[in-house]
Write an enzyme that holds these catalytic residues in place. Sequence first.
Site, PDB file in Angstrom:
ATOM      1  N   HIS A 131       0.827  -1.209   0.000  1.00 18.44           N
ATOM      2  CA  HIS A 131       0.000   0.000   0.000  1.00 18.44           C
ATOM      3  C   HIS A 131       0.860   1.256   0.000  1.00 18.44           C
ATOM      4  O   HIS A 131       1.871   1.349   0.705  1.00 18.44           O
ATOM      5  CB  HIS A 131      -0.912   0.018   1.229  1.00 18.44           C
ATOM      6  CG  HIS A 131      -2.061  -0.929   1.135  1.00 18.44           C
ATOM      7  ND1 HIS A 131      -3.217  -0.629   0.445  1.00 18.44           N
ATOM      8  CD2 HIS A 131      -2.241  -2.170   1.635  1.00 18.44           C
ATOM      9  CE1 HIS A 131      -4.058  -1.638   0.531  1.00 18.44           C
ATOM     10  NE2 HIS A 131      -3.486  -2.595   1.243  1.00 18.44           N
ATOM     11  N   ALA A 178      11.554 -20.551  10.104  1.00 19.63           N
ATOM     12  CA  ALA A 178      10.212 -20.254  10.585  1.00 19.63           C
ATOM     13  C   ALA A 178      10.109 -18.831  11.114  1.00 19.63           C
ATOM     14  O   ALA A 178      10.984 -18.346  11.821  1.00 19.63           O
ATOM     15  CB  ALA A 178       9.838 -21.238  11.695  1.00 19.63           C
ATOM     16  N   LYS A 198      17.853 -12.573   7.145  1.00 23.51           N
ATOM     17  CA  LYS A 198      19.249 -12.396   6.771  1.00 23.51           C
ATOM     18  C   LYS A 198      19.886 -13.754   6.511  1.00 23.51           C
ATOM     19  O   LYS A 198      19.584 -14.733   7.208  1.00 23.51           O
ATOM     20  CB  LYS A 198      20.007 -11.673   7.885  1.00 23.51           C
ATOM     21  CG  LYS A 198      19.533 -10.254   8.126  1.00 23.51           C
ATOM     22  CD  LYS A 198      20.352  -9.570   9.207  1.00 23.51           C
ATOM     23  CE  LYS A 198      19.894  -8.139   9.434  1.00 23.51           C
ATOM     24  NZ  LYS A 198      20.683  -7.452  10.494  1.00 23.51           N
TER      25      LYS A 198
END
Length: 221
Positions: A131, A178, A198
């Site tokens: 957005h 995860a 990262k």
Amino acid sequence: MNLIGGIRRPLGPLLRRLLYPIILDQVGKSLYIQAGVELVGASCIEIGNNVKLLRDVRLNACGKNSKISLKDLVCLDRGVDINVTEHGNCQIEIGERTHISPYTCLGGPGNIKIGKFCLIASHVGIYANNHNFADPTVYIWKQGVTCKGITIEDDCWLGTGVKVLDGVTIGRGSIIGAGAVVTKDIPPCSIAVGVPAKVISQRNSISNPSAKEVGVQVTDS
């Protein structure tokens, strides 16, 4: 769809296999569809051979000039939601033998391409839009969106709860731990974790961490 969509096994999958090819754009052989599957804009959905759509999967391809394409042996587990959005001109493709686990969401209007032999764990979000919000005097929903598209190359493994943001490419053979939030490109054969994600190792490194250390979740294909 209303007549046969809720019929359970063993009769339901057989009826759906026979009748859904009438409304879908393209269907391969041995399609398996469980009860509760919802297909919106079915004439813009292509399905290959031996594809499985498990309970409560939702595919929405109703945007103008849009298409959802599932290649051979794709499995969409329970509650997977794929939505091109109403903006149109969106192509979402899932490659051969890719398994997408329960309650994962993919959304346009940017194009999304997931390669072959990928494992996508549960509750993953892949969102090819962002957005605009620069003007605080205008409601955010009125400022429009940008959409660059997302590419996940072959043989990638995304752990549970991973979020992939617009404009990202995840290189072939990469693993995303995860809960990671992927905001930038990931090189091939990388292991990446964290918020933002990262790279902590390469898969060809002797010092590779284990799956438990990375926090990825095994998915069944």
